[in-house]
Motif scaffolding. Structure first.
Motif, PDB file in Angstrom:
ATOM      1  N   ASP A  88       0.861  -1.174  -0.046  1.00  0.00           N
ATOM      2  CA  ASP A  88       0.020   0.109   0.185  1.00  0.00           C
ATOM      3  C   ASP A  88       0.889   1.285  -0.053  1.00  0.00           C
ATOM      4  N   VAL A  89       2.075   1.177  -0.314  1.00  0.00           N
ATOM      5  CA  VAL A  89       2.918   2.409  -0.520  1.00  0.00           C
ATOM      6  C   VAL A  89       3.826   2.399  -1.877  1.00  0.00           C
ATOM      7  N   THR A  90       3.472   3.627  -2.464  1.00  0.00           N
ATOM      8  CA  THR A  90       4.409   4.058  -3.557  1.00  0.00           C
ATOM      9  C   THR A  90       5.308   5.124  -3.179  1.00  0.00           C
ATOM     10  N   ILE A  91       6.698   4.546  -3.537  1.00  0.00           N
ATOM     11  CA  ILE A  91       7.588   5.701  -3.165  1.00  0.00           C
ATOM     12  C   ILE A  91       8.018   6.330  -4.688  1.00  0.00           C
ATOM     13  N   ILE A  92       8.076   7.731  -4.806  1.00  0.00           N
ATOM     14  CA  ILE A  92       8.280   8.395  -5.798  1.00  0.00           C
ATOM     15  C   ILE A  92       9.655   9.122  -5.674  1.00  0.00           C
ATOM     16  N   HIS A  93      10.549   9.020  -6.421  1.00  0.00           N
ATOM     17  CA  HIS A  93      12.046   9.083  -6.331  1.00  0.00           C
ATOM     18  C   HIS A  93      12.238  10.513  -7.177  1.00  0.00           C
ATOM     19  N   VAL A  94      12.893  11.557  -6.735  1.00  0.00           N
ATOM     20  CA  VAL A  94      13.451  12.637  -7.330  1.00  0.00           C
ATOM     21  C   VAL A  94      14.536  12.744  -7.627  1.00  0.00           C
ATOM     22  N   PRO A  95      15.043  12.624  -8.855  1.00  0.00           N
ATOM     23  CA  PRO A  95      16.536  12.315  -9.262  1.00  0.00           C
ATOM     24  C   PRO A  95      17.195  13.538  -9.327  1.00  0.00           C
ATOM     25  N   ASP A  96      16.551  14.943  -9.395  1.00  0.00           N
ATOM     26  CA  ASP A  96      17.146  16.050  -9.416  1.00  0.00           C
ATOM     27  C   ASP A  96      17.602  16.448  -8.076  1.00  0.00           C
ATOM     28  N   SER A  97      18.898  17.583  -8.271  1.00  0.00           N
ATOM     29  CA  SER A  97      19.370  18.071  -6.989  1.00  0.00           C
ATOM     30  C   SER A  97      18.506  19.368  -6.728  1.00  0.00           C
ATOM     31  N   ARG A  98      17.516  20.029  -7.360  1.00  0.00           N
ATOM     32  CA  ARG A  98      17.032  21.225  -7.135  1.00  0.00           C
ATOM     33  C   ARG A  98      15.509  21.216  -7.574  1.00  0.00           C
ATOM     34  N   ILE A  99      14.571  21.481  -6.794  1.00  0.00           N
ATOM     35  CA  ILE A  99      13.252  21.773  -6.862  1.00  0.00           C
ATOM     36  C   ILE A  99      13.005  23.160  -7.262  1.00  0.00           C
ATOM     37  N   ASP A 100      13.117  23.845  -7.885  1.00  0.00           N
ATOM     38  CA  ASP A 100      13.014  25.515  -8.126  1.00  0.00           C
ATOM     39  C   ASP A 100      11.907  25.943  -9.126  1.00  0.00           C
ATOM     40  N   ALA A 101      12.147  27.374  -9.181  1.00  0.00           N
ATOM     41  CA  ALA A 101      11.060  27.864 -10.091  1.00  0.00           C
ATOM     42  C   ALA A 101      11.040  27.553 -11.441  1.00  0.00           C
ATOM     43  N   ALA A 102      12.398  26.904 -11.802  1.00  0.00           N
ATOM     44  CA  ALA A 102      12.602  26.285 -13.270  1.00  0.00           C
ATOM     45  C   ALA A 102      12.031  24.973 -13.404  1.00  0.00           C
ATOM     46  N   ALA A 103      11.823  24.278 -12.471  1.00  0.00           N
ATOM     47  CA  ALA A 103      11.546  23.042 -12.390  1.00  0.00           C
ATOM     48  C   ALA A 103      10.074  22.640 -11.964  1.00  0.00           C
ATOM     49  N   ALA A 104       9.504  23.722 -11.263  1.00  0.00           N
ATOM     50  CA  ALA A 104       8.256  23.251 -10.552  1.00  0.00           C
ATOM     51  C   ALA A 104       7.261  22.822 -11.276  1.00  0.00           C
ATOM     52  N   ILE A 105       6.864  23.395 -12.469  1.00  0.00           N
ATOM     53  CA  ILE A 105       5.851  22.900 -13.452  1.00  0.00           C
ATOM     54  C   ILE A 105       5.890  21.613 -13.823  1.00  0.00           C
ATOM     55  N   ARG A 106       7.266  21.306 -14.128  1.00  0.00           N
ATOM     56  CA  ARG A 106       7.371  19.918 -14.694  1.00  0.00           C
ATOM     57  C   ARG A 106       7.482  18.809 -13.512  1.00  0.00           C
ATOM     58  N   PHE A 107       7.818  19.195 -12.306  1.00  0.00           N
ATOM     59  CA  PHE A 107       7.495  18.457 -11.056  1.00  0.00           C
ATOM     60  C   PHE A 107       6.076  18.185 -10.930  1.00  0.00           C
ATOM     61  N   LYS A 108       5.336  19.329 -10.962  1.00  0.00           N
ATOM     62  CA  LYS A 108       4.011  19.068 -10.634  1.00  0.00           C
ATOM     63  C   LYS A 108       3.160  18.019 -11.456  1.00  0.00           C
ATOM     64  N   ASP A 109       3.508  18.402 -12.819  1.00  0.00           N
ATOM     65  CA  ASP A 109       3.058  17.302 -14.089  1.00  0.00           C
ATOM     66  C   ASP A 109       3.401  15.811 -13.680  1.00  0.00           C
ATOM     67  N   SER A 110       4.713  15.857 -13.522  1.00  0.00           N
ATOM     68  CA  SER A 110       5.278  14.554 -13.341  1.00  0.00           C
ATOM     69  C   SER A 110       4.725  13.716 -12.292  1.00  0.00           C
ATOM     70  N   MET A 111       4.421  14.407 -10.856  1.00  0.00           N
ATOM     71  CA  MET A 111       3.902  14.055  -9.746  1.00  0.00           C
ATOM     72  C   MET A 111       2.351  13.495  -9.976  1.00  0.00           C
ATOM     73  N   ARG A 112       1.653  14.402 -10.771  1.00  0.00           N
ATOM     74  CA  ARG A 112       0.357  14.168 -11.173  1.00  0.00           C
ATOM     75  C   ARG A 112       0.201  12.806 -11.733  1.00  0.00           C
ATOM     76  N   GLU A 113       1.063  12.561 -12.754  1.00  0.00           N
ATOM     77  CA  GLU A 113       1.124  11.154 -13.566  1.00  0.00           C
ATOM     78  C   GLU A 113       1.393  10.043 -12.669  1.00  0.00           C
ATOM     79  N   HIS A 114       2.623  10.095 -11.725  1.00  0.00           N
ATOM     80  CA  HIS A 114       2.725   9.085 -10.646  1.00  0.00           C
ATOM     81  C   HIS A 114       1.693   8.881  -9.870  1.00  0.00           C
ATOM     82  N   CYS A 115       1.080   9.925  -9.284  1.00  0.00           N
ATOM     83  CA  CYS A 115       0.063   9.811  -8.119  1.00  0.00           C
ATOM     84  C   CYS A 115      -1.163   9.143  -8.679  1.00  0.00           C
ATOM     85  N   THR A 116      -1.573   9.366  -9.939  1.00  0.00           N
ATOM     86  CA  THR A 116      -2.853   8.779 -10.594  1.00  0.00           C
ATOM     87  C   THR A 116      -3.016   7.208 -10.408  1.00  0.00           C
ATOM     88  N   ARG A 117      -1.693   6.604 -10.471  1.00  0.00           N
ATOM     89  CA  ARG A 117      -1.592   5.277 -10.456  1.00  0.00           C
ATOM     90  C   ARG A 117      -0.922   4.716  -9.148  1.00  0.00           C
TER      91      ARG A 117
END
Length: 112
Positions: free
Chosen positions: A10-39
């Motif tokens: 009952d646990v899904t672990i999502i790994h962030v491979p990048d060293s930064r989550i900042d303004a440049a990456a925030a939208i891509r991060f949210k989109d990728s999280m949405r994809e992973h969280c739906t399943r």
């Protein structure tokens, strides 16, 4: 941002491979999280072991990811390095999220 995930029980672990989550990456991060969280399982753990910098946009993207979860899902965090943990403490977001010392031991909450 190319997040990866693995589900065990009952646990899904999502790994962030990048060293930064900042303004440049925030939208891509949210989109990728949405994809992973739906399943994903009901319990989602975001492994931040590789992340050594997060700004307010990155923090907002993590909060937005939590808010887009379906009913019954929960987002937890794991393996925050000291710089990232400090951002969560200063913004009091450490009171919003369950934070684990490592992704390998999700039952052990971080006390520091």
């Amino acid at each position: 941002m190319d997040l990866t995930s693995e589900t065990t029980g009952d646990v899904t672990i999502i790994h962030v491979p990048d060293s930064r989550i900042d303004a440049a990456a925030a939208i891509r991060f949210k989109d990728s999280m949405r994809e992973h969280c739906t399943r994903a399982a009901d319990r989602v753990i975001l492994n931040l072991a590789q992340v050594d910098f997060i700004d307010s946009s990155g923090l907002g993207a993590i909060v937005a990811s939590m808010k887009q979860l379906r009913d019954g899902q929960a987002l937890e965090l794991a393996a925050l390095n000291p710089n990232v943990a400090k951002v969560f403490r200063l913004t009091r977001m450490d009171t919003v999220f369950t934070i684990h010392a490592s992704a390998d031991a999700p039952g052990q909450a971080n006390v520091g």
